[in-house]
Design an enzyme around this catalytic site. Structure first.
Site, PDB file in Angstrom:
ATOM      1  N   ASP A 249      45.138  50.678  -0.748  1.00 57.45           N
ATOM      2  CA  ASP A 249      44.423  51.636   0.089  1.00 57.45           C
ATOM      3  C   ASP A 249      45.361  52.213   1.145  1.00 57.45           C
ATOM      4  OD1 ASP A 249      42.625  53.054   1.617  1.00 57.45           O
ATOM      5  OD2 ASP A 249      41.135  51.465   1.702  1.00 57.45           O
ATOM      6  N   HIS A 345      37.754  59.387  -6.787  1.00 58.50           N
ATOM      7  CA  HIS A 345      37.899  59.417  -5.328  1.00 58.50           C
ATOM      8  C   HIS A 345      39.251  59.981  -4.909  1.00 58.50           C
ATOM      9  CE1 HIS A 345      37.214  58.081  -1.190  1.00 58.50           C
ATOM     10  NE2 HIS A 345      38.448  57.599  -1.188  1.00 58.50           N
TER      11      HIS A 345
END
Length: 437
Positions: A249, A345
């Site tokens: 991330d 995403h």
């Protein structure tokens, strides 16, 4: 000799650390030293009593050893920008919002920021919050600075409460509503916002407690959240952090070495503007995003990768390459379909699909126990930084809100937007250019 890099420096050596006196006159242990722990064989012992009972006790070696790299690293309080924005992710974090008490205004706010800045400067240098017995909790006395950062910001309501509405930036207009919002007003917004980060949990808690005490009768806590990241040194080499879904991330974050980084993340100088006091500052969007981990973990790894658009093992885009390889959004597979799905995403949030909109994501994970239904109350304390949220977070979130494959697995439960002024110069406190102009 101190070493400085990216606003951090390593302080303290085995020979050069200073001692602090103790009230009883004995040689004290400085926060820049560690007491060495005993070896594995002698770390704990058993003393058997005559009646056969057992008492355990821990032993420590009397000699002292130098602080480790993690403990000795120090972030600078003074500078063009506040620490905690471009500082590398820390292992522990606290986010806390305060509201000024009824009757408190500009004078009280200025005094509070002056006190907070003084305490933050001391703590970030690895010192006690205040001198003398009884003025400091002592919880972090044995530790070094541990990359502690304390960052201060102002919410939209702060300006009305301090009579400074004419100085409120347009960028602090309320965030729009999003369909994935399930916001708790009691855990959102606030007059003042503080971000604390450190590589040691006790150092971070010490800062949280000291700032809460310094709020005194001027402000009360509105909400507070605790977060964590991987501890530095836990991996064989520096790596991008993973979130609680197990995904790498932060791969596509803008980097300080990029030529347009400052323009994207920090507010430029503009002496003609009512918000000139924000020069060198940034805007922080804070979101508590709950991850529906039970649902997520039912997916196969392949399906999870399709939702995100990156490989789970190494963060590489599904279009190929390594983690740092730019996504090839046009590349298709043998079936003619994009290798990175249209609703992935990573595709929807990419700058290429948002007119170059960028934000510096600097989150913490959180876990607040198990809910009554048996599901973990866990997820992401999302914090992103940008020069203008209406050109950074908002357009990206609007696109995600319309068709992100990740949306069924997350829930936005709290939200805030804060103006974070530039760093304080020597002899200044954070926010002085606003409160004393």
């Amino acid at each position: 000799m101190s070493k400085k890099k990216n606003g951090l420096r390593k302080s303290g050596t085995a020979a050069g650390n200073r001692e602090e006196s103790r009230p009883d006159g004995a040689g004290g242990v400085s926060r820049r030293r560690l007491i060495g722990s005993a070896g594995a064989a002698g770390a704990a012992g058993l003393v058997l009593g005559a009646a056969g009972g057992a008492t355990t006790y821990a032993t420590t070696r009397e000699e002292r050893t130098a602080l480790t790299t993690v403990g000795s690293t120090e972030a600078m309080f003074h500078g063009k920008h506040q620490a905690g924005i471009t500082t590398p992710l820390q292992a522990r974090g606290h986010l806390v919002a305060f509201d000024l008490v009824p009757g408190a205004g500009r004078k009280e706010a200025a005094a509070l920021l002056r006190r907070w800045s003084a305490v933050a400067q001391r703590l970030m240098a690895g010192e006690v919050a205040k001198g003398g017995p009884g003025h400091d909790t002592g919880v972090a006395l044995d530790a070094g600075p541990s990359s502690l950062t304390v960052t201060f910001g102002f919410g939209r309501t702060f300006f009305a409460r301090t009579g400074l509405d004419d100085r409120r930036p347009a960028a602090l207009d309320p965030l729009p509503a999003f369909s994935s919002d399930h916001l708790d007003a009691k855990r959102s917004d606030g007059d003042l916002w503080v971000q604390i980060g450190a590589d040691d949990a006790l150092v971070a808690f010490h800062a949280l407690r000291a700032l809460q005490k310094e709020a005194g009768s001027s402000a009360r806590v509105r909400w507070q959240m605790n977060g964590f990241n991987r501890t530095p040194g836990a991996t064989a080499r520096p790596m991008t952090a993973r979130n609680l879904m197990g995904q790498v991330d932060g791969t596509n974050n803008p980097r300080p070495a990029e030529s347009d980084f400052e323009k994207r993340i920090f507010v430029p100088s503009d002496d003609s503007s009512a918000s000139a006091w924000m020069a060198g500052g940034s805007y922080a969007v804070v979101r508590r995003i709950r991850m529906l981990l039970d649902d997520w973990e039912e997916l196969t790894v392949e399906r999870q990768e399709q939702v995100i658009g990156r490989r789970k093992a190494d963060g590489a885009p599904l279009s190929g390459g390594s983690e740092s390889t730019p996504m090839d959004l046009d590349r298709t597979g043998p079936d003619g379909k994009p290798l990175i799905p249209s609703n992935a995403h990573a595709r929807i949030s990419s700058p290429e699909k948002n007119g170059g909109a960028a934000m510096l994501r600097r989150p913490f994970s959180y876990h607040d126990g198990i809910s009554d239904d048996g599901t973990p109350d866990a997820g992401l304390l999302f914090v992103c930084w940008q020069a203008d949220p209406f050109k950074g977070f908002i357009p990206v979130q609007r696109k995600l809100d319309r068709g992100d494959a990740l949306s069924p697995f997350i829930r936005h439960e709290a939200s805030g937007l804060f103006a974070v002024p530039g760093g304080a110069g020597a002899g200044e406190y954070v926010g002085q250019r606003l409160l004393e102009s």
